[in-house]
Each structure stands twice: as structure tokens, then as C-alpha cells.
Enzyme design. Structure first.
Site, PDB file in Angstrom:
ATOM      1  N   GLU A  62       3.194   6.829  -2.640  1.00 60.10           N
ATOM      2  CA  GLU A  62       3.251   8.082  -3.545  1.00 60.10           C
ATOM      3  C   GLU A  62       4.146   9.221  -2.799  1.00 60.10           C
ATOM      4  OE1 GLU A  62      -0.831   6.145  -3.514  1.00 60.10           O
ATOM      5  OE2 GLU A  62       0.602   6.768  -1.888  1.00 60.10           O
ATOM      6  N   ASP A  98       0.892  -1.039  -0.148  1.00 62.23           N
ATOM      7  CA  ASP A  98      -0.183   0.033  -0.077  1.00 62.23           C
ATOM      8  C   ASP A  98       0.921   1.281   0.050  1.00 62.23           C
ATOM      9  OD1 ASP A  98      -2.409   1.313   0.030  1.00 62.23           O
ATOM     10  OD2 ASP A  98      -2.874   0.873   1.840  1.00 62.23           O
ATOM     11  N   ASP A 122     -16.692  10.893  -9.409  1.00 65.74           N
ATOM     12  CA  ASP A 122     -15.713  11.359  -8.260  1.00 65.74           C
ATOM     13  C   ASP A 122     -15.469   9.872  -7.375  1.00 65.74           C
ATOM     14  OD1 ASP A 122     -14.087  12.675  -6.308  1.00 65.74           O
ATOM     15  OD2 ASP A 122     -15.705  13.600  -5.610  1.00 65.74           O
TER      16      ASP A 122
END
Length: 716
Positions: free
Chosen positions: A465, A462, A527
């Protein structure tokens, strides 16, 4: 004639070869006639102009010279004007403010404007296929060139580079998306995902780096590449060396490509000044599919292996949306028991956040998992493969934190003296520096020990970023492009590739595992809702990532971001069913909220699509997966893949292809049991047995019950 004739006029003597003729040797004959013998080399003397004629002759010569000079000057001036207006390189027209590219038919397919200054075209020169310029219109020096490359008969490419000579400036070019008939694809996973790209408002150029879309509405997602593709068969790839920032302007339908080293996490390579370059390659082909295939083969790596077949065939089951951080040993065993009681198969069971005492530990929390070894044995006896959730953070309260500080395993603050602490969704901690060989070995060593001790099959990697790094940081190996840190993290999954999943991707197409879309909300819209699922999968596919996991069926079921049920927690029933039906046709499908939380009909629908996946979808997925190592072609494809000239196919975002032969058109709106279906040219047979051979055709209000997905197989 007689030699005694008298000469009354002056005659020129003949000189004999070898003789010396002086004044005394001159002999004059007497005149006897009006004729005179002339020497062989005689030429009459030119009369000298009189003094009165000389000024007139000079004036005439001067006038002639002035006329010639005027003609030459006019020709030069005309050529200069033509030069200043436009220079041409094959299909590209360069002017002071930008350039445009035409296709072989003469149609404009690409247009770009220079926003950081205009070119002085008088400073340009050509050397073969290279057209270079050395000055901007304001006189400042720069390095600019366009190089023409024809890699194959049907493809024309242009290498473009603009480099400032002085540090501190930004280079910006605006790429226009064209009129309403032109559509663009690619770039990045986004929070609000559309297919094709839809610009909203105005966005100042921001670093084009991997980010968590939950941190900002305008953030780029965890999977991105510097690549865009147009329905008009043009494509652009920004070079890896560029400190790349991207913005947009919806009013003029432009994307702002910018290079800069100030106010950013990009750093110039060692030994180079902070003078930025903006360089990219634009290629034009015969159609959108063929130019995309060329770009993928030219610029992207391909997976070298294929994940385990069970991941394509059977559902993945995760504890996350069902139990969240409250997961424990009893809940895991109960979940596994219910899966078998309801007669579902499993690729694997995923134990998610949080099973450890602290974030950064690599052992089970004995309070929640009093006998983890026995739990794994029981799961194994029930036929479950098990994977564990891992991440790159080590919180300050973890038993691993002190070791990481002492061994300098973490990303550090700019001076390099102290670890950089960051805030992430589970607290405050340090981040492992995956450019450091010792940090890589330390992390993978812990994973290997978990696998060995508990017979863990693989891991869910996970985060990863760049948005979870501080803006100013230092690493063991300096990074001019911060997204390379994300790539180094994905490399940690490669030894566990068979059932591994990661959620970041940057130049990572060679990592042979599943790339997971960011968590979805349990809503219908674009979204992060159900409508965003197909656009996101198509986008990631076009970026060269074929093995895609679209996260959990029904979304995360977070209460504040859920279209809720009236009879209990989790997503509403209809949304859950429609989500399940889409997921059944994706490269991988994953449950967390189980079907039996609803009713018997939902369980029956889940069984129906699990069986359809195993019998129809999975064999095709595995066949296509086996071809990817050679072709690099995506598994999930847009409709235009088989109909590149079909303008209707260019804009459809609610249908997709698996390979070239299976067309899927799910229902994605609440309260609907029908939908419009577009069939491209060819013969198509519906799941109901209908044959459609008069195509292309739009089937309006095609009936689709709650327990159905409209799908069609190629019948030609």
C-alpha cells in the site's frame, strides 16, 4: 400631332443614342394643346419636403429606430437570461453551479455541484458535441468542457473536464448520491464495509490511494478503483490523470471529488504546471447491470489467464493465525501432518511471517528451520504444494540492506540522495522501488532462486500500500499518481500467478492471480468482521477483480480484536462455523485456525462444506473463471445482477450469487438458526428440494441449522 404646336411647359428632350445633346440642340414646339409627349425614361420629380416637415420626419425615423432597438435588446436580454439559467447537451442540463443528467424516461439519475466556483455561462460556446466554457463566474480564466458521446444505442456518456488556469487552486465537485431509493457501489475496500455504500459523518477530501485500513478508520483499502455505479443505471469513472482526492458529507449525501497538487503525495507530470484538472466520464444506461458491463469492458483490463484449479477446489492452509511469528520447522510439519490425519485436502500450504532471520532476507532462519530442504521434501512427499510469504520491505538489520543502498534499489527521499526509511508493522526499513528495472529484477531473482532451491510453488505478496511510503518521496521513474507503485508491485506476482496472492489492486485487473482481502478481525460486525465479508467481496468484484481470497476463516484471532471462546484461544465456535460456511462458496477458501481445535462436530461441518465445495461450487467457479478472459463478468455477483429493476435486490448485503444460477444466503448473526431470504424473479430450488416459482418472494424466518447454509439453484 402637328410639330408647330406651341409648348408652354418645359419638356425633357429625347436623347438619341450616340448623339450629344447640349443646350443648343434643344427645340421647343409651340403650344397647341394641353398634352405633351414625354420621354421613355421619364419619372416625375419628387417634391422636396418643406423645411417645416423635415424635423417631424426625422423624429419619426428616430422613434422607429428606438422601438426596433428596444425590441432587439429585449430579445437579446431574454435569450441571455435563458442562456444563463441552463444549457442542454442531450440528456444533460448544465447550469452555473453544476449539472444533472436524466435517463431516457426523463428521470434524474445523476446530479453534481461545482464546489470550487460557478461557471460564467456567457463564456460558453458549442462546437458540435463539445460544449466549452472559458470563464468562472468571478471572471477568472479556466478550461471547462462537456463532450457528449453515444457509444451505443442504450448508453449515453459525457466527458467532463474542469482545469484551472492558475496553479495552487483545488477543483472540487460534489456528487450527490440521491434520495433513499438510489444506491451506489464501488470505490474501494474499506475498514467498515457496507453494500451499498453508506456514508458516515463528514470526511475532508484525502488522497485516493491504496492504504492499510488498520492505519486509519477512514483510510481507503488496498484494492481500489476510481469507479462508482448507481442502481439508477448511472456510472462515473474519474480519469487516471487526475490528482484525485475523495471525501464525503453524510448530511447532504454527497461524495466530494477533488483535484489538487498541494498538501498531497500527487505530483504534476514532468513539464506541466501544478494547475489541477478534475476530469471524469459519466455514463447512463438502461439498467444497472448493462451499464456496469459497458463500463468494465471500456475501462478495465481482464485477466489473461486463470489461476490453478486446485485453488478453486481445495482449501488453502496458512500458518499465520495459528502460529503467527512463532512458526518453525516442527510446527509446519506438525500442521501438515494434522491436515492429513483429519482427511482434508489442500490447494497448498502457506508458510507465513516469519521464517527468515530478518525482514528483507531471502533465506530460512537456521535456528527455526534447521533443515529447510528436508522439510520441503517431506511436505512434497505428503502431497503439499508450498508457498512463502514475501513483502516489499528491507529492514535496516537485513543482510540485503547494504546491497540495496549501494545499488539504489529503494524508494528515496525527495532529493533522491538517500533511501527513505519507513515504519511498518514489523519494524523500520527501506521499501523497494518497483519502478526501477534493477529493483524488479533483484526481487524476482531472489524469488526464482527460492523456487528453484526448495521447489516453492508460489508466493503470498503482502503489503504494497502507498500508506507505507513516506508522503514525500522520489522514485527511479517519477510517479504523478503514487498508487502506480502498488500496481508495479502486483506485477511481481504475475510470473507466479497459478497460486499467487496479492493484497493490493489498482488498475491491476490483468494480473491473473488471487486478490486477498485485508486481514479480518474475529468478530461478527461490519468493522472487519463477518458481516463485512460479503460487502467487501461484492465491492472488489464490481471493481473488476474476479479471483478473490477472503482471507482466513474465523479471522486473525488477535486477542484484543476477537469475539473469544470460553474453552481456548481463537474465535468463538459459532462465529468460526458461520465463517467457514460463507467461505465455502467464495472463489477461494483458507484455513489457519483448524477445525480440530474445536470438536468433532466442527470437524464434521468442515468436511461437509469442503465436500460441497468440491462437488457443487468448484465446477461452477471454474466454468465462470474460464469465461472471464472473454467477458470480464464477476464470479461473485449481487442479487441485482439478474434483477436490475428490483429495488429490493439493490440493497441486500447478506446474500450473493455465484454466476446467475446459484444463490447463497448464509447466517451472519450470533444465536440465529433462521434468516430472511429474498428470492428474485424466477424459479428457484432450495438445497432441501423445495421449489419456489411464485417470485420475487421474501421467505421470512427460513430455518437454517448450524451446519447449514441456505442456498438455491436456478430451476427455470
Amino acid at each position: 400631332m402637328s410639330q408647330n404646336l406651341q409648348e408652354t411647359s418645359q419638356a425633357y428632350p429625347r436623347h438619341r443614342p450616340g448623339s450629344h445633346a447640349g443646350p443648343k440642340s434643344l427645340k421647343v414646339t409651340p403650344r397647341a394643346t394641353m398634352y405633351t409627349f414625354l420621354p421613355d425614361n421619364f419619372s416625375p420629380a419628387k417634391p422636396k419636403p418643406t423645411k417645416e416637415l423635415r424635423p417631424l420626419l426625422c423624429s419619426a425615423v428616430l422613434g422607429l429606430l428606438l422601438v426596433l432597438a428596444a425590441v432587439v435588446a429585449w430579445c437579446y436580454y431574454s435569450a441571455s437570461l435563458r442562456k444563463a439559467e441552463r444549457l442542454r447537451a442531450e440528456l444533460l442540463d448544465l447550469n452555473r453551479g453544476g449539472f444533472s443528467i436524466r435517463n431516457q424516461k426523463g428521470e434524474q439519475v445523476f446530479r453534481l455541484a461545482f464546489r470550487s466556483g460557478a461557471l460564467d455561462l456567457d463564456s460558453c460556446s458549442r462546437d458540435g458535441a463539445l460544449l466549452g466554457c472559458s470563464r468562472a463566474a468571478d471572471g477568472r480564466p479556466l478550461h471547462f468542457f462537456i463532450q457528449t458521446v453515444r457509444p451505443k444505442d442504450t448508453v449515453m456518456c459525457y466527458r467532463v473536464r474542469w482545469e484551472e488556469a492558475v496553479p495552487g487552486r483545488a477543483v472540487e465537485h460534489a456528487m450527490f448520491l440521491g434520495d433513499a431509493a438510489a444506491h451506489w457501489y464501488g470505490g474501494a475496500e474499506m475498514r467498515t464495509q457496507h453494500w451499498p455504500i453508506r456514508l458516515d459523518g463528514q470526511q475532508e477530501p484525502q488522497p485516493f490511494v491504496t492504504s492499510d485500513v488498520y492505519s486509519s478508520d477512514a483510510a481507503f483499502g488496498g484494492i481500489l478503483e476510481r469507479y462508482w455505479l448507481s442502481s439508477r443505471a448511472a456510472a462515473i469513472k474519474v480519469n487516471d490523470s487526475v490528482p484525485f482526492h475523495l471525501g464525503w458529507n453524510s448530511t447532504e449525501r454527497s461524495m466530494r471529488l477533488q483535484a489538487r497538487y498541494h498538501d498531497t503525495s500527487y505530483k504534476p507530470p514532468a513539464g506541466r504546471t501544478a494547475a489541477p484538472e478534475l476530469s471524469y466520464r459519466v455514463c447512463v444506461g438502461s439498467d444497472v447491470t448493462s451499464i456496469h458491463k459497458y463500463m468494465v469492458r471500456r475501462y478495465f483490463n481482464k485477466p489473461s489467464r486463470v489461476p490453478a484449479s486446485e485453488a478453486f477446489r481445495d482449501p488453502i492452509w496458512s500458518t499465520w493465525a495459528l502460529h503467527g511469528r512463532a512458526v518453525d520447522q516442527n510446527k509446519v510439519l506438525q500442521f501438515a501432518q494434522q491436515i492429513r490425519q483429519h482427511r482434508f485436502n489442500s490447494s497448498h500450504l502457506e508458510i507465513d511471517d516469519m521464517y527468515t532471520p530478518a525482514y528483507g532476507d531471502f533465506n530460512f532462519d537456521e535456528g527455526k528451520f534447521p533443515n529447510a530442504s528436508d522439510m520441503f521434501r517431506r511436505l512434497r512427499d505428503a502431497g503439499f504444494r508450498v508457498t512463502l510469504w514475501v513483502h516489499p520491505f528491507v529492514n535496516y538489520n537485513s543482510s540485503s540492506f547494504g546491497e540495496g543502498v549501494e545499488r539504489e534499489l529503494f524508494v528515496r527521499e525527495p532529493t533522491g540522495r538517500l533511501p527513505a526509511l519507513v515504519r511498518w508493522w514489523n519494524g523500520i526499513g527501506a521499501v523497494l522501488d518497483f519502478t526501477h528495472p534493477e529493483a524488479r529484477e533483484w526481487f524476482q531473482g531472489h524469488l526464482r532462486r527460492l523456487r528453484l532451491r526448495y521447489n516453492v510453488t508460489s508466493f503470498k505478496f503482502d503489503a504494497g500500500e502507498v500508506s507505507y511510503l513516506p508522503r514525500d518521496f522520489s522514485t527511479y521513474r517519477p510517479l504523478s499518481d503514487p498508487s502506480v507503485w502498488s500496481r508495479r508491485y502486483t506485477e511481481m506476482a504475475e510470473p507466479f500467478f497459478s497460486l499467487a496472492e496479492v493484497r493490493v489492486g489498482y488498475q491491476s485487473q490483468n494480473i491473473s492471480c488471487f486478490f486477498r482481502l485485508v486481514d479480518r478481525d474475529s468478530v461478527w460486525g461490519y468493522d472487519l468482521g463477518l458481516r463485512s465479508l460479503i460487502p467487501a467481496v461484492l465491492t472488489v468484484s464490481m471493481l473488476g477483480y474476479p479471483f478473490i481470497l477472503p482471507d482466513m476463516i474465523g479471522g486473525n484471532a488477535v486477542p484484543e480484536r476477537t469475539a473469544g471462546r470460553q474453552d481456548g484461544p481463537g474465535p468463538e465456535r459459532e462465529l468460526y462455523v458461520r465463517w467457514l460456511e460463507v467461505a465455502a462458496f467464495m472463489p477461494a477458501m483458507q484455513f489457519s485456525i483448524p477445525p480440530w481445535q474445536y470438536d468433532a462436530e466442527v470437524v464434521a461441518i468442515a468436511h461437509k462444506f469442503a465436500a460441497l465445495r468440491a462437488s457443487l461450487v468448484a465446477p461452477l467457479l471454474l466454468e465462470l473463471a474460464g469465461e472471464i478472459t472473454d467477458t470480464g463478468d464477476p464470479i461473485v455477483r449481487p442479487l441485482w445482477w439478474i434483477a436490475p429493476g428490483d429495488e429490493t435486490a439493490h440493497r441486500i448485503d447478506s446474500q450473493f450469487l455465484i454466476g446467475d444460477t446459484l444463490l447463497v444466503a448464509p447466517v451472519l448473526e450470533p444465536g440465529k438458526q433462521e434468516r430472511d431470504v429474498y428470492l428474485p424473479a424466477g424459479k428457484w430450488r432450495s438445497y432441501k428440494g423445495e421449489l419456489f416459482d411464485k417470485t420475487p418472494v421474501l421467505l421470512t424466518d427460513y430455518p437454517v441449522d448450524l451446519d447449514e447454509v441456505a442456498y438455491f439453484t436456478w430451476a427455470s
